[in-house]
Design an enzyme around this catalytic site. Structure first.
Site, PDB file in Angstrom:
ATOM      1  N   GLY B  36       0.784  -1.230   0.000  1.00  0.00           N
ATOM      2  CA  GLY B  36       0.000   0.000   0.000  1.00  0.00           C
ATOM      3  C   GLY B  36       0.817   1.281   0.000  1.00  0.00           C
ATOM      4  O   GLY B  36       0.259   2.365  -0.191  1.00  0.00           O
ATOM      5  N   CYS B 245     -27.909  -9.498 -15.554  1.00  0.00           N
ATOM      6  CA  CYS B 245     -27.421  -9.084 -16.872  1.00  0.00           C
ATOM      7  C   CYS B 245     -28.448  -9.463 -17.942  1.00  0.00           C
ATOM      8  O   CYS B 245     -28.940 -10.588 -17.970  1.00  0.00           O
ATOM      9  CB  CYS B 245     -26.081  -9.753 -17.165  1.00  0.00           C
ATOM     10  SG  CYS B 245     -25.520  -9.563 -18.877  1.00  0.00           S
ATOM     11  N   CYS B 248     -26.664 -12.374 -20.249  1.00  0.00           N
ATOM     12  CA  CYS B 248     -26.226 -13.697 -19.760  1.00  0.00           C
ATOM     13  C   CYS B 248     -26.887 -14.067 -18.439  1.00  0.00           C
ATOM     14  O   CYS B 248     -26.603 -15.132 -17.892  1.00  0.00           O
ATOM     15  CB  CYS B 248     -24.709 -13.740 -19.608  1.00  0.00           C
ATOM     16  SG  CYS B 248     -24.095 -12.877 -18.147  1.00  0.00           S
ATOM     17  N   CYS B 270     -23.327  -7.030 -18.353  1.00  0.00           N
ATOM     18  CA  CYS B 270     -22.032  -7.173 -17.688  1.00  0.00           C
ATOM     19  C   CYS B 270     -21.035  -6.161 -18.237  1.00  0.00           C
ATOM     20  O   CYS B 270     -20.874  -6.037 -19.451  1.00  0.00           O
ATOM     21  CB  CYS B 270     -21.426  -8.556 -17.952  1.00  0.00           C
ATOM     22  SG  CYS B 270     -22.285  -9.939 -17.221  1.00  0.00           S
ATOM     23  N   CYS B 276     -19.204 -12.187 -19.599  1.00  0.00           N
ATOM     24  CA  CYS B 276     -20.532 -12.275 -20.209  1.00  0.00           C
ATOM     25  C   CYS B 276     -20.514 -13.268 -21.377  1.00  0.00           C
ATOM     26  O   CYS B 276     -21.385 -14.129 -21.487  1.00  0.00           O
ATOM     27  CB  CYS B 276     -20.949 -10.887 -20.695  1.00  0.00           C
ATOM     28  SG  CYS B 276     -22.718 -10.711 -20.985  1.00  0.00           S
TER      29      CYS B 276
END
Ligand code: ZN
Lengths: 198, 298
Positions: B36, B245, B248, B270, B276
């Site tokens: 980080g 979605c 899909c 998606c 997808c």
């Protein structure tokens, strides 16, 4: 003087890339063993793994500290300067990388560059030759990069070294990072790792 | 290995010269060791504009090898000009294989999404980062933000999020939502939707972040705690979508709105186009996926 039988990397570009990935993987997954098979011929007395790490990460922008055993052979510093451009320093706290032949005889970790609170990256990475590394060993590691805990065996592992490393851990984000190298294999102990002796 | 030689391409392997790669590699090793923390590096000019992810490209160039398989996504899609250009750049300069399949990739460079398919241990996710400093808009001076990070003084950040709550009743930040890494540094995840933040937490993959203009590299090692900042009375929450979605039928994924016509018609699909397509290939059908929209033609 330069040992005429010594060489740098067989392929400076692709060898450095492969060695870097092994290093990054070792640091990202502390204590995991990474196969490390350098393709170079360093001077006799300077282990190929350490030589290979030096050529991967060191250059004229980085100072290198050699422990007394390595410093005793001037051919090693000459080889490093010739193949990497890195200069050596006698002050461990100034070194970006320190190369250690004997873990039992090296200065305390706190003698190396520890970085400061604002720039903890300005610290020394120690590259230490050891006799062997094993997946099942007396050290129990945990911390970032380790899913639960991981065992590691390091020979030799001097008495009191775990306590020294814990003191280094307590300095976080300051501190040194260790790369341990045995024949054909490396493992890393970054400053984030906690070590318990089983 | 079929790496192109400099003589064939006019470039060094993966474009960057070896000294630059070494410098970037040193920064990456420090970044991994200090999760980080933003490691400064001497960012180089790349043959593409800054907005195209030169930081991510430099990180990818420093890590990639001839045996890697590279995937590049931009907002979840493999097919934008940006993603295609970066993929071609590395295919040409490093001779690497490329893929759109998340599971097949060893290195994934991303702008603004984390794939829906869970990442695995052998993978490196490289983020393109425009603004690495989470405190930048609160404290413009680099010397001051560095001090605040040194002291782990993130009070400003909490004040900012709390002002959100006071004004909107909830934390309004939805992209680049700040996280705390390994219990120490607060970090920008890059402008991913906050929906993706939980995927960073204890991911088996190594996550690397490159900011070219701002000259910073940072990292999250595998299996590292990544916690989105929040408050006890206002816990962190990800976006939820009302419908699956449209193509899909996936649920629990990040959806993009697609405008269908000028009469207000729209659908949600998606954002991860590979995810997808894989689902449609496997026979999943959403409410708008008639025969008119077979897999691969969305
Ligand atoms: Zn879908």
């Amino acid at each position: 003087m330069l040992d005429v039988a010594s060489t740098g990397f067989a392929d400076p570009v692709l060898d450095a890339q492969a060695q870097f990935r092994a290093l990054a993987d070792a640091l990202a997954r502390p204590g995991s063993l990474r196969a490390f098979t350098p393709r170079l011929t360093p001077p006799v007395g300077f282990p190929a793994a350490l030589a290979s790490i030096a050529l991967t990460v060191a250059d004229h922008e980085t100072a290198i500290w050699l422990d007394p055993a390595f410093a005793a052979d001037p051919g090693i510093a000459v080889w490093l300067a010739f193949h990497s451009g890195a200069r050596t320093t006698s002050d461990p706290s100034e070194a970006a990388f320190a190369f250690v032949a004997d873990i039992r005889a090296m200065p305390p970790l706190a003698a190396f560059g520890l970085g400061d609170e604002a720039y903890p990256d300005r610290s020394t990475t120690l590259v230490i030759a050891v006799e062997s590394l094993a997946e099942e060993g007396a050290l129990v590691l945990s911390g970032p990069g380790i899913e639960t805990d991981r065992r590691l065996g390091v020979t030799p592992w001097p008495e009191g070294f775990s306590a020294q490393f814990a003191a280094n851990r307590a300095l976080f984000p300051r501190g040194v990072d260790l790369i341990l190298a045995a024949q054909g294999v490396i493992a890393a102990l970054p400053r984030t790792t906690r070590i318990r002796e089983a | 290995m079929n790496a192109p030689s400099p003589a064939e391409t006019g470039y060094n392997f993966a474009y960057l010269d070896e000294q630059t790669k070494r410098m970037i590699r040193r920064a990456i090793l420090k970044a991994i060791a200090i999760p980080g923390y933003q490691v400064p590096f001497a960012s180089r000019e790349m043959p593409m504009p800054y907005g195209w992810g030169t930081g991510g490209v430099q990180v990818t160039a420093a890590v990639i090898g001839p045996d890697d398989v590279l995937k590049v996504i931009d907002q979840g899609s493999d097919d934008t000009t940006n993603a295609v250009s970066i993929r071609k750049f590395f295919a040409k300069t490093a001779g690497v294989a490329t893929t759109t399949r998340t599971a097949e990739a060893t290195v994934i460079q991303t702008r603004h999404r984390i794939p829906e398919t869970p990442l695995s241990e052998g993978q490196i996710l490289v983020y393109q980062v425009p603004i690495p400093e989470p405190l930048r808009f609160l404290e413009p001076r680099e010397t001051e933000t560095r001090k605040l990070h040194a002291l782990a003084d993130y009070g400003l950040m909490h004040v900012k999020l709390y002002e959100d709550i006071a004004r909107h009743g909830h934390i309004a930040t939805t992209y680049d939502y700040p996280v705390e890494v390994a219990g120490r540094y607060v970090m920008n995840p890059s402008p991913t939707p906050k929906f993706d933040n939980p995927k960073m937490h204890r991911s088996p993959a190594l996550q690397l972040f490159g900011a070219g203009r701002e000259k910073r590299i940072y990292a999250v090692p595998p299996y590292t705690d990544v916690v989105s900042l929040d408050f006890e009375d206002h816990p962190f929450e990800v976006q939820r979508f009302e419908k699956p979605c449209a193509l899909c039928a996936a649920t629990g994924v990040y959806l993009d709105e697609v405008v269908l016509d000028d009469r207000g018609g729209r659908m949600f699909v998606c954002s991860d186009s590979d995810y997808c397509a894989s689902r449609r290939d496997a026979g999943h059908r959403g409410e708008m996926a008639g025969d008119a929209l077979p897999a691969g033609q969305s």
